[in-house]
Design a protein around this motif. Sequence first.
Motif, PDB file in Angstrom:
ATOM      1  N   LEU A   7       0.830  -1.210   0.000  1.00 32.49           N
ATOM      2  CA  LEU A   7       0.000   0.000   0.000  1.00 32.49           C
ATOM      3  C   LEU A   7       0.861   1.255   0.000  1.00 32.49           C
ATOM      4  CD1 LEU A   7      -3.026  -0.813   2.273  1.00 32.49           C
ATOM      5  CD2 LEU A   7      -2.881  -0.681  -0.178  1.00 32.49           C
ATOM      6  N   ILE A   8       2.005   1.194   0.679  1.00 30.78           N
ATOM      7  CA  ILE A   8       2.898   2.362   0.664  1.00 30.78           C
ATOM      8  C   ILE A   8       3.434   2.604  -0.746  1.00 30.78           C
ATOM      9  CG2 ILE A   8       5.148   3.171   1.468  1.00 30.78           C
ATOM     10  CD1 ILE A   8       4.484   1.941   4.152  1.00 30.78           C
ATOM     11  N   VAL A   9       3.824   1.505  -1.431  1.00 32.13           N
ATOM     12  CA  VAL A   9       4.314   1.651  -2.814  1.00 32.13           C
ATOM     13  C   VAL A   9       3.218   2.223  -3.704  1.00 32.13           C
ATOM     14  CG1 VAL A   9       5.130   0.387  -4.818  1.00 32.13           C
ATOM     15  CG2 VAL A   9       6.041  -0.128  -2.592  1.00 32.13           C
ATOM     16  N   ALA A  10       1.979   1.723  -3.536  1.00 37.73           N
ATOM     17  CA  ALA A  10       0.873   2.237  -4.341  1.00 37.73           C
ATOM     18  C   ALA A  10       0.640   3.715  -4.060  1.00 37.73           C
ATOM     19  CB  ALA A  10      -0.401   1.439  -4.053  1.00 37.73           C
ATOM     20  N   ALA A  29      11.175  -0.811  -6.281  1.00 37.80           N
ATOM     21  CA  ALA A  29      12.181   0.239  -6.485  1.00 37.80           C
ATOM     22  C   ALA A  29      12.236   0.633  -7.959  1.00 37.80           C
ATOM     23  CB  ALA A  29      13.548  -0.253  -6.016  1.00 37.80           C
ATOM     24  N   ILE A  30      12.206  -0.375  -8.852  1.00 33.27           N
ATOM     25  CA  ILE A  30      12.237  -0.061 -10.284  1.00 33.27           C
ATOM     26  C   ILE A  30      10.974   0.689 -10.691  1.00 33.27           C
ATOM     27  CG2 ILE A  30      12.254  -1.099 -12.572  1.00 33.27           C
ATOM     28  CD1 ILE A  30      13.978  -3.249 -11.508  1.00 33.27           C
ATOM     29  N   ALA A  31       9.832   0.295 -10.109  1.00 34.10           N
ATOM     30  CA  ALA A  31       8.578   0.978 -10.463  1.00 34.10           C
ATOM     31  C   ALA A  31       8.629   2.438 -10.061  1.00 34.10           C
ATOM     32  CB  ALA A  31       7.401   0.280  -9.777  1.00 34.10           C
ATOM     33  N   PHE A  56       5.275  -0.190 -15.948  1.00 32.33           N
ATOM     34  CA  PHE A  56       4.171  -1.158 -15.963  1.00 32.33           C
ATOM     35  C   PHE A  56       4.688  -2.580 -15.859  1.00 32.33           C
ATOM     36  CE2 PHE A  56       1.087   1.857 -18.239  1.00 32.33           C
ATOM     37  CZ  PHE A  56       0.713   2.366 -17.020  1.00 32.33           C
ATOM     38  N   LEU A  57       5.837  -2.851 -16.501  1.00 31.62           N
ATOM     39  CA  LEU A  57       6.393  -4.213 -16.397  1.00 31.62           C
ATOM     40  C   LEU A  57       6.790  -4.516 -14.956  1.00 31.62           C
ATOM     41  CD1 LEU A  57       8.534  -4.504 -19.610  1.00 31.62           C
ATOM     42  CD2 LEU A  57       6.317  -5.445 -19.156  1.00 31.62           C
ATOM     43  N   SER A  58       7.354  -3.521 -14.265  1.00 33.04           N
ATOM     44  CA  SER A  58       7.741  -3.787 -12.881  1.00 33.04           C
ATOM     45  C   SER A  58       6.516  -3.937 -11.991  1.00 33.04           C
ATOM     46  CB  SER A  58       8.646  -2.684 -12.373  1.00 33.04           C
ATOM     47  OG  SER A  58       8.003  -1.460 -12.490  1.00 33.04           O
TER      48      SER A  58
END
Lengths: 107, 194
Positions: free
Chosen positions: A10-13, B10-12, B36-38
């Motif tokens: 959720l943090i990444v999102a 990290a890549i995203a 999008f791939l990541s």
Amino acid sequence: MTAMNAQLVLIVAAILFILGLFGVLTRKNVIFMLLSIEIMLNAAGLAFIAAGARWGQPDGQIMFLFILAMTASEVSVGLALVLQIQHQHKTLDVGKLTQLRDEAVAD
Amino acid sequence: MNLLFYISSAIAIIATFMVITRYHPIHALLYLVASFLSVAMIFLSLGAPFIAALEVIIYAGAIMVLFIFVVMMLNLGDDTAKQEKQWLTAKVWLGPSVLVVILLGELIWLILKGNPSSVEISVVDARKVSAALYGKYVVAVEMIGFLLMAGIVGAAHIGKHHRKLTHRFLAEPQNGNGADAIQEIQKEPLETVN
């Protein structure tokens, strides 16, 4: 899947969503604004997938499918609008599209 | 799951940050494909392989190609060839390629590891998703069909180029900018025949 992992996803999102929001707010080109909207929708889908994986239910993935279909139709209409803007105004800068502005306010 | 997830996210984030800071649309699109791939790799590590495949096919495949087509259509100028030459320098494709190669390494590692269930997570596979999709969500599927239909019709209607015809009594001497929309009468070519 533990609760901490779901929290990380959720943090990444949220980070991706905020990046997309900054893109919409700062860029002036219509194509970049559409791309930023794509990023925001993708981040929302990531949150849905995380919630679905947290409880092991398929509902999150189904919501992602609906977001995907909505994104496809939104992109097709948005790109048609971009083509029309380029064709009629010869620019893609949203700052130059001022036909809807009230003249009394503008001056 | 953890290492794969950390590298992919990290890549995203890096690729998305590069998307919103590029000046040229093609560079941003390349980074967006990497992003999008990541995200698809994140989906795979979350136990959603069907959605990961759809992310690659529809987002990174169809929608981004649509964007690239429109960018190519908009750039049809006199210096198209020069731009093509400019786009193919190593500076353009090196960044997205490095990010995608890292993702490819992750995928190869995941395949060579053998057991697909080694992601140590409960996989919600396509069977469960489709059973729920055509079970209790069937009305929503039909409404999504309506939405796609409306999208097609709207895109076909908006994308149609109307020819602007100026009536000969209203024709003014050219004032140069051509943005004087009041003086121009929009007519279909068929209506002018009648």
